[in-house]
Design an enzyme around this catalytic site. Structure first.
Site, PDB file in Angstrom:
ATOM      1  N   HIS A   1     -14.976  10.616  13.808  1.00 15.48           N
ATOM      2  CA  HIS A   1     -14.001  10.580  14.900  1.00 15.48           C
ATOM      3  C   HIS A   1     -14.233  11.664  15.939  1.00 15.48           C
ATOM      4  O   HIS A   1     -13.344  12.004  16.706  1.00 15.48           O
ATOM      5  CB  HIS A   1     -12.578  10.629  14.330  1.00 15.48           C
TER       6      HIS A   1
ATOM      7  N   ASP B   1      -1.947  14.470  14.125  1.00 15.85           N
ATOM      8  CA  ASP B   1      -1.096  13.329  14.488  1.00 15.85           C
ATOM      9  C   ASP B   1      -1.557  12.039  13.819  1.00 15.85           C
ATOM     10  O   ASP B   1      -0.788  11.093  13.672  1.00 15.85           O
ATOM     11  CB  ASP B   1      -1.149  13.102  16.011  1.00 15.85           C
TER      12      ASP B   1
ATOM     13  N   GLU C   1       6.820  18.317  19.252  1.00 19.55           N
ATOM     14  CA  GLU C   1       5.726  18.021  20.172  1.00 19.55           C
ATOM     15  C   GLU C   1       6.330  17.626  21.509  1.00 19.55           C
ATOM     16  O   GLU C   1       7.552  17.665  21.691  1.00 19.55           O
ATOM     17  CB  GLU C   1       4.812  16.913  19.637  1.00 19.55           C
TER      18      GLU C   1
HETATM   19  C1  LIG Z   1      -7.047   9.095  17.020  1.00 16.65           C
HETATM   20  C2  LIG Z   1      -7.327  10.556  16.808  1.00 16.65           C
HETATM   21  C3  LIG Z   1      -6.283  11.452  16.702  1.00 16.65           C
HETATM   22  C4  LIG Z   1      -6.520  12.806  16.493  1.00 16.65           C
HETATM   23  N1  LIG Z   1      -5.475  13.654  16.370  1.00 16.65           N
HETATM   24  C5  LIG Z   1      -5.696  14.970  16.171  1.00 16.65           C
HETATM   25  C6  LIG Z   1      -4.617  15.865  16.040  1.00 16.65           C
HETATM   26  O1  LIG Z   1      -3.462  15.497  16.103  1.00 16.65           O
HETATM   27  N2  LIG Z   1      -4.904  17.181  15.825  1.00 16.65           N
HETATM   28  C7  LIG Z   1      -6.191  17.639  15.716  1.00 16.65           C
HETATM   29  O2  LIG Z   1      -6.373  18.828  15.490  1.00 16.65           O
HETATM   30  N3  LIG Z   1      -7.234  16.807  15.865  1.00 16.65           N
HETATM   31  C8  LIG Z   1      -7.007  15.489  16.093  1.00 16.65           C
HETATM   32  N4  LIG Z   1      -8.073  14.639  16.227  1.00 16.65           N
HETATM   33  C9  LIG Z   1      -9.424  15.208  16.279  1.00 16.65           C
HETATM   34  C10 LIG Z   1     -10.065  15.373  14.917  1.00 16.65           C
HETATM   35  O3  LIG Z   1      -9.667  16.606  14.370  1.00 16.65           O
HETATM   36  C11 LIG Z   1     -11.559  15.355  15.117  1.00 16.65           C
HETATM   37  O4  LIG Z   1     -11.893  14.055  15.504  1.00 16.65           O
HETATM   38  C12 LIG Z   1     -12.380  15.795  13.959  1.00 16.65           C
HETATM   39  O5  LIG Z   1     -13.713  15.646  14.376  1.00 16.65           O
HETATM   40  C13 LIG Z   1     -12.127  15.095  12.642  1.00 16.65           C
HETATM   41  O6  LIG Z   1     -12.711  13.854  12.552  1.00 16.65           O
HETATM   42  P1  LIG Z   1     -13.601  13.405  11.287  1.00 16.65           P
HETATM   43  O7  LIG Z   1     -12.953  13.807  10.035  1.00 16.65           O
HETATM   44  O8  LIG Z   1     -13.915  11.987  11.533  1.00 16.65           O
HETATM   45  O9  LIG Z   1     -14.895  14.321  11.437  1.00 16.65           O
HETATM   46  P2  LIG Z   1     -16.255  13.992  12.183  1.00 16.65           P
HETATM   47  O10 LIG Z   1     -15.943  13.632  13.572  1.00 16.65           O
HETATM   48  O11 LIG Z   1     -17.087  13.051  11.410  1.00 16.65           O
HETATM   49  O12 LIG Z   1     -16.943  15.437  12.168  1.00 16.65           O
HETATM   50  C14 LIG Z   1     -16.493  16.475  13.013  1.00 16.65           C
HETATM   51  C15 LIG Z   1     -17.470  17.656  12.967  1.00 16.65           C
HETATM   52  O13 LIG Z   1     -17.340  18.307  11.730  1.00 16.65           O
HETATM   53  C16 LIG Z   1     -18.522  18.196  10.977  1.00 16.65           C
HETATM   54  N5  LIG Z   1     -18.100  17.833   9.627  1.00 16.65           N
HETATM   55  C17 LIG Z   1     -17.600  16.673   9.173  1.00 16.65           C
HETATM   56  N6  LIG Z   1     -17.291  16.760   7.879  1.00 16.65           N
HETATM   57  C18 LIG Z   1     -17.616  18.014   7.514  1.00 16.65           C
HETATM   58  C19 LIG Z   1     -17.537  18.729   6.284  1.00 16.65           C
HETATM   59  N7  LIG Z   1     -17.078  18.157   5.173  1.00 16.65           N
HETATM   60  N8  LIG Z   1     -17.953  20.005   6.272  1.00 16.65           N
HETATM   61  C20 LIG Z   1     -18.434  20.614   7.378  1.00 16.65           C
HETATM   62  N9  LIG Z   1     -18.535  19.988   8.550  1.00 16.65           N
HETATM   63  C21 LIG Z   1     -18.128  18.703   8.611  1.00 16.65           C
HETATM   64  C22 LIG Z   1     -19.360  17.127  11.631  1.00 16.65           C
HETATM   65  O14 LIG Z   1     -20.731  17.339  11.446  1.00 16.65           O
HETATM   66  C23 LIG Z   1     -18.940  17.272  13.070  1.00 16.65           C
HETATM   67  O15 LIG Z   1     -19.635  18.301  13.688  1.00 16.65           O
HETATM   68  C24 LIG Z   1      -7.853  13.275  16.442  1.00 16.65           C
HETATM   69  C25 LIG Z   1      -8.917  12.385  16.564  1.00 16.65           C
HETATM   70  C26 LIG Z   1      -8.662  11.035  16.749  1.00 16.65           C
HETATM   71  C27 LIG Z   1      -9.827  10.116  16.891  1.00 16.65           C
END
Ligand SMILES: Cc1cc2nc3c(=O)[nH]c(=O)nc-3n(C[C@H](O)[C@H](O)[C@H](O)COP(=O)(O)OP(=O)(O)OC[C@H]3O[C@@H](n4cnc5c(N)ncnc54)[C@H](O)[C@@H]3O)c2cc1C
Length: 502
Positions: free
Chosen positions: A74, A141, A252
């Protein structure tokens, strides 16, 4: 040039390495960046993750191979991708069977916690802990994000004013470093790695397990929205609420410029009398500000909740005819964005590009910021929800890698744009040009802004972002991932033999 991931083939794995699903690993929620990996590792154990990273480390700096942990993908601009490297699909290790809930004992000496895999979705952590009547304290969120993914950023939502962000609610981590070592760390043990990894953008290691603090799970939630037409009253009320002792459990706010269309209203499933859709309220085209709050309650004590909410609301200066509320379960409230996701998916609107911009703005400049952004740059249109709410710096641990403004109160301002069309107002170009104007204004006006989920593409930009903290960040990189193998999609430290891509 696609490096040879075959070097991993001789490894004995509990899981497996695959080559057919590389295209899926080259996509993310932002849908604006596509880097094709050479292979995807579906780890069957933490040892698999360690073995893969160790193997790449042993190849030395002449090998261009990198490793990107992928949570739920994401990210917004390729942060969980790698060109020609290995993507580690963390969700393979994310199942409920690997979660351990410790209910704790009486008193503060034995607090409850859950040991959750780094690849677990927060929604599954919630389901698992609810079985014990417990729940994590701080949220995002949207819950279809992974533990390791949000902890690598910060994890911020309407509970952060009281509980701090998610990175302030972790007691211990298990990490696979860029050398392939498996290290347990906490404030007491290997604390440098512990704090570095929290908000560390995946630069120092792959989080394979997190020990997350729990509290008794609330049963029900009174979910309230009120509207303001005056920005000063809106923010003063928000600030008073987050600073009060007895207050709401979640606070919020969002800015309503364009009230039509699913893309502007997707963020919530708030149903009964949604003020955003309340046609009877005429604002004469003015920008409105919506304050959103919740109070947790036990159905047996609904009277007490009613009373407390009444007192709190009586101190606020919203437009009196715009009080809307609904009662839902804690689970329904926390998972509120998911139902909107399903609606958008059904219309093919979830997979569109998302040129999001997330800013942290100090309290002292939020008015100047709002005057320019909502009065000028975004006067007529926006392409998605705009979040705007304050948090207190004292709840953020400044030993983590997260970068925030200097002042005690700062605002999270999220422009959650979608770009459903190839040209015109709904295009990526249009949204990006508005984002650029906003960032440009912040820079020129000396707003003191920091970006959250920053999409920087050069080390120069990252150095400016980290400021005085850069030295520590760089030192930790040399210590824990000296060959710059991990999370190359953040574009902070290019692996020596790879050109810096943008
Ligand atoms: C619809 C939506 C709503 C959101 N709402 C919020 C919110 O309310 N508050 C907020 O703070 N954020 C929010 N986010 C952002 C979210 O925190 C980021 O998208 C974050 O990247 C988490 O997504 P993911 O778990 O899919 O990680 P990814 O996007 O897959 O990874 C994010 C980064 O972390 C690294 N990574 C992934 N897993 C690990 C791991 N286990 N160890 C070390 N590094 C790792 C990846 O290599 C990359 O660099 C939202 C995102 C979306 C799409």
């Amino acid at each position: 040039h696609v490096p040879d991931a075959g070097v991993l083939a001789p490894l004995r794995l509990d899981g497996y390495l695959s080559f057919h699903d590389v295209a899926a690993a080259a996509r993310d929620f932002g849908n604006r960046c596509s880097l094709l990996p050479a292979a995807v590792l579906h780890p069957g154990s933490v040892a698999d993750v360690a073995a893969a990273v160790r193997r790449v480390f042993q190849l030395g700096e002449r090998s261009p191979l990198t490793v990107a942990a992928r949570g739920h993908g994401h990210s917004l601009l390729g942060q969980s991708q790698t060109a020609g490297g290995i993507v580690v699909r963390m969700e393979s290790l994310g199942g409920g069977a690997r979660m351990r809930v410790h209910a704790g004992g009486a008193g503060a000496d034995a607090p409850a916690y859950v040991d959750a895999p780094g690849g677990a979705l927060w929604i599954n952590v919630l389901h698992e802990t609810l079985k014990h009547g417990l729940a994590p304290k701080s949220w995002t969120d949207y819950l279809h994000l992974t533990v390791g993914g949000t902890l690598s950023n910060a994890g911020v939502s309407g509970q952060a004013f009281r509980q701090g962000p998610q990175v302030s609610n972790v007691n211990q981590l298990e990490i696979v470093t860029g050398r392939g070592d498996v290290v347990t760390c906490s404030p007491e043990e290997n604390s440098d790695l512990f704090y570095g990894a929290l908000g560390g953008l995946g630069q120092f290691g792959i989080i394979t397990r997190a020990r997350i603090a729990l509290e008794p799970a609330p049963k029900m939630v009174r979910w309230i929205r009120v509207l303001y037409s005056d920005f000063a009253s809106f923010t003063e009320d928000q600030e008073a609420l987050i600073s009060a002792e007895r207050t709401f459990d979640y606070i919020e706010g969002f800015v309503i410029i364009n009230r039509t269309g699913i893309l502007n209203n997707w963020r919530t499933s708030f149903k009964p009398q949604d003020p955003v859709q309340a046609s009877h309220f005429q604002s004469d085209g003015k920008v409105l500000y919506c304050l959103e709050m919740t109070k947790n309650f036990d159905p047996d004590e609904a009277d007490i909740m009613e009373q407390e909410v009444g007192v709190l609301l009586s101190r606020l200066r919203y437009i009196q005819s715009t009080l809307f509320h609904t009662d839902v379960t804690y689970l329904e409230f926390l998972d509120r964005v998911h139902s909107s996701e399903l609606k958008l998916r059904a219309q093919g609107l979830w997979e569109v590009p998302h040129p999001w911009l997330n800013l942290l703005i100090p309290r002292s400049t939020i008015h100047r910021f709002a005057t320019e952004v909502f009065g000028n740059i975004l006067k007529d249109s926006n392409n998605g929800p705009i979040l705007l709410y304050p948090v207190n710096r004292s709840k953020w641990d400044n030993r983590t890698s997260v970068v925030i403004p200097e002042e005690e109160i700062f605002y999270l301002v999220g422009f959650l744009s979608s770009a459903p069309s190839a040209s015109g107002h709904g295009s990526v170009e249009h949204a990006v040009s508005l984002n650029d104007k906003i960032v440009d204004f912040c820079d020129k006006a000396g707003v003191g802004m920091k970006q959250y989920l920053a999409p920087y593409t050069t080390q120069q930009q990252w150095k400016a972002h980290f400021g005085a903290r850069w030295e520590t960040f760089e030192r930790r990189k040399h210590m824990y991932d000296p060959l710059a193998i991990l999370a190359p999609g953040q574009r902070i430290f290019p692996k020596a033999s790879l050109p810096m891509s943008s």
